[in-house]
Write a protein that holds these residues in place. Sequence first.
Motif, PDB file in Angstrom:
ATOM      1  N   GLU A  60       0.827  -1.205   0.000  1.00  0.00           N
ATOM      2  CA  GLU A  60       0.000   0.000   0.000  1.00  0.00           C
ATOM      3  C   GLU A  60       0.863   1.258   0.000  1.00  0.00           C
ATOM      4  O   GLU A  60       0.540   2.255  -0.655  1.00  0.00           O
ATOM      5  CB  GLU A  60      -0.956  -0.038   1.196  1.00  0.00           C
ATOM      6  N   HIS A  61       2.002   1.215   0.694  1.00  0.00           N
ATOM      7  CA  HIS A  61       2.918   2.361   0.702  1.00  0.00           C
ATOM      8  C   HIS A  61       3.535   2.584  -0.672  1.00  0.00           C
ATOM      9  O   HIS A  61       3.923   3.720  -1.005  1.00  0.00           O
ATOM     10  CB  HIS A  61       4.025   2.149   1.735  1.00  0.00           C
ATOM     11  N   LEU A  63       2.176   2.842  -3.456  1.00  0.00           N
ATOM     12  CA  LEU A  63       1.427   3.851  -4.213  1.00  0.00           C
ATOM     13  C   LEU A  63       2.048   5.238  -4.021  1.00  0.00           C
ATOM     14  O   LEU A  63       2.224   6.003  -4.972  1.00  0.00           O
ATOM     15  CB  LEU A  63      -0.032   3.884  -3.771  1.00  0.00           C
ATOM     16  N   THR A  64       2.380   5.543  -2.776  1.00  0.00           N
ATOM     17  CA  THR A  64       3.014   6.826  -2.473  1.00  0.00           C
ATOM     18  C   THR A  64       4.461   6.847  -2.932  1.00  0.00           C
ATOM     19  O   THR A  64       4.931   7.837  -3.513  1.00  0.00           O
ATOM     20  CB  THR A  64       2.950   7.098  -0.960  1.00  0.00           C
ATOM     21  N   ILE A 119      -3.314  -3.122  -6.159  1.00  0.00           N
ATOM     22  CA  ILE A 119      -3.106  -2.098  -5.138  1.00  0.00           C
ATOM     23  C   ILE A 119      -3.762  -0.815  -5.615  1.00  0.00           C
ATOM     24  O   ILE A 119      -3.441  -0.296  -6.691  1.00  0.00           O
ATOM     25  CB  ILE A 119      -1.607  -1.870  -4.862  1.00  0.00           C
ATOM     26  N   VAL A 121      -7.221   1.973  -3.976  1.00  0.00           N
ATOM     27  CA  VAL A 121      -7.806   2.657  -2.827  1.00  0.00           C
ATOM     28  C   VAL A 121      -9.184   2.094  -2.518  1.00  0.00           C
ATOM     29  O   VAL A 121      -9.894   1.606  -3.396  1.00  0.00           O
ATOM     30  CB  VAL A 121      -7.913   4.180  -3.053  1.00  0.00           C
ATOM     31  N   PRO A 126      -5.304   3.825   0.836  1.00  0.00           N
ATOM     32  CA  PRO A 126      -4.665   2.719   0.116  1.00  0.00           C
ATOM     33  C   PRO A 126      -5.208   1.372   0.565  1.00  0.00           C
ATOM     34  O   PRO A 126      -5.453   1.147   1.755  1.00  0.00           O
ATOM     35  CB  PRO A 126      -3.193   2.882   0.470  1.00  0.00           C
ATOM     36  N   CYS A 128      -5.203  -3.064  -0.573  1.00  0.00           N
ATOM     37  CA  CYS A 128      -4.506  -4.102  -1.324  1.00  0.00           C
ATOM     38  C   CYS A 128      -5.316  -5.397  -1.333  1.00  0.00           C
ATOM     39  O   CYS A 128      -5.908  -5.781  -0.314  1.00  0.00           O
ATOM     40  CB  CYS A 128      -3.145  -4.342  -0.662  1.00  0.00           C
TER      41      CYS A 128
END
Length: 315
Positions: A60-61, A63-64, A119, A121, A126, A128
């Motif tokens: 999920e991280h 994505l950032t 992955i 939102v 976020p 997954c």
Amino acid sequence: MSNGAETTALPQPTFPLKAPGTAVVHAGPRQTPRIVSVPTRCAEQVLVLPGGTDVFAALEHSLTEFAVPGIMAEFLSGEFGHIDFVHPAYGPDAEHPMSFTEAFAVDVPAQLRHASATIGVRDGAPFCHIHASWTTSDNTIKGGHLLPGTLAGPKGLTIRLFALPDAQLISEVDPETGFSAFAPTPTDHEANQSKSPGLSEALETPDSVISRVRPGEILDEAVLAVCRTAGFKSAEVVASLGSTTGAVFTDGTAPWPAVEFTHLSGTVTGAKSAAPQVVLSGEVVDVAGEVHSGVIANGANPVAVTFELFVRSVS
């Protein structure tokens, strides 16, 4: 350790079972279109998770970290250290024939066999979705739909990410099936190009398509339709996951009403010709938590709940 092996303890069906590959009509209102696709550029990244890493949090991280609104992923190698999961189960009645088991856990290191992830939102945060299979030290092979709390094992995990700057992946409850499912929506190409400097050398025009395939659509036919709509003559299928109504392989079957794919891969050639060739292979987890794999029989595998399909053009 509970790994779902005690199949006699699992709830058994209260309705007649049908043959693998028999389509299910869900109780909710039928939705359209049946295939929702978004063309997108794609850039590959490799994510290495050290032992003990929270798998969901790391994905999920990403994505950032890679500044994109959507990612498809395939696990390449490594092991899990702890697994929380469910797998397909019989539903309460003939109108709702598919469901999920209670949660199981594997508390010892387990070698990765296959895994794929979407992955995106959910509710603005976020989120997954992961399907996986694994082998434990006693050579037990199992698989299922992973849950948060799953960790990388001492040897870590290596994952290939397909970062998609032009497609946001949004998970919402589907009124047709009653289950949550990811669907792609297009984003602003120019805005995401400037926000994703790590993708500046990616193709300027879409070379991939991310699709949501709805229930009852035949899997290989959906792959071909996506390719034709995108104008791809040849393509590859990677990092895809979802469910079909049982599974029909060229050399065997897995039982109805639902199996979950831990991965789907394959090729399409001559997509725009009168004699296209679609060759798909995959691995699935059934209602007993058992794992099956093989070449997918064409024309025989309707989607059960949803399929998150990722197709890349091959020049």
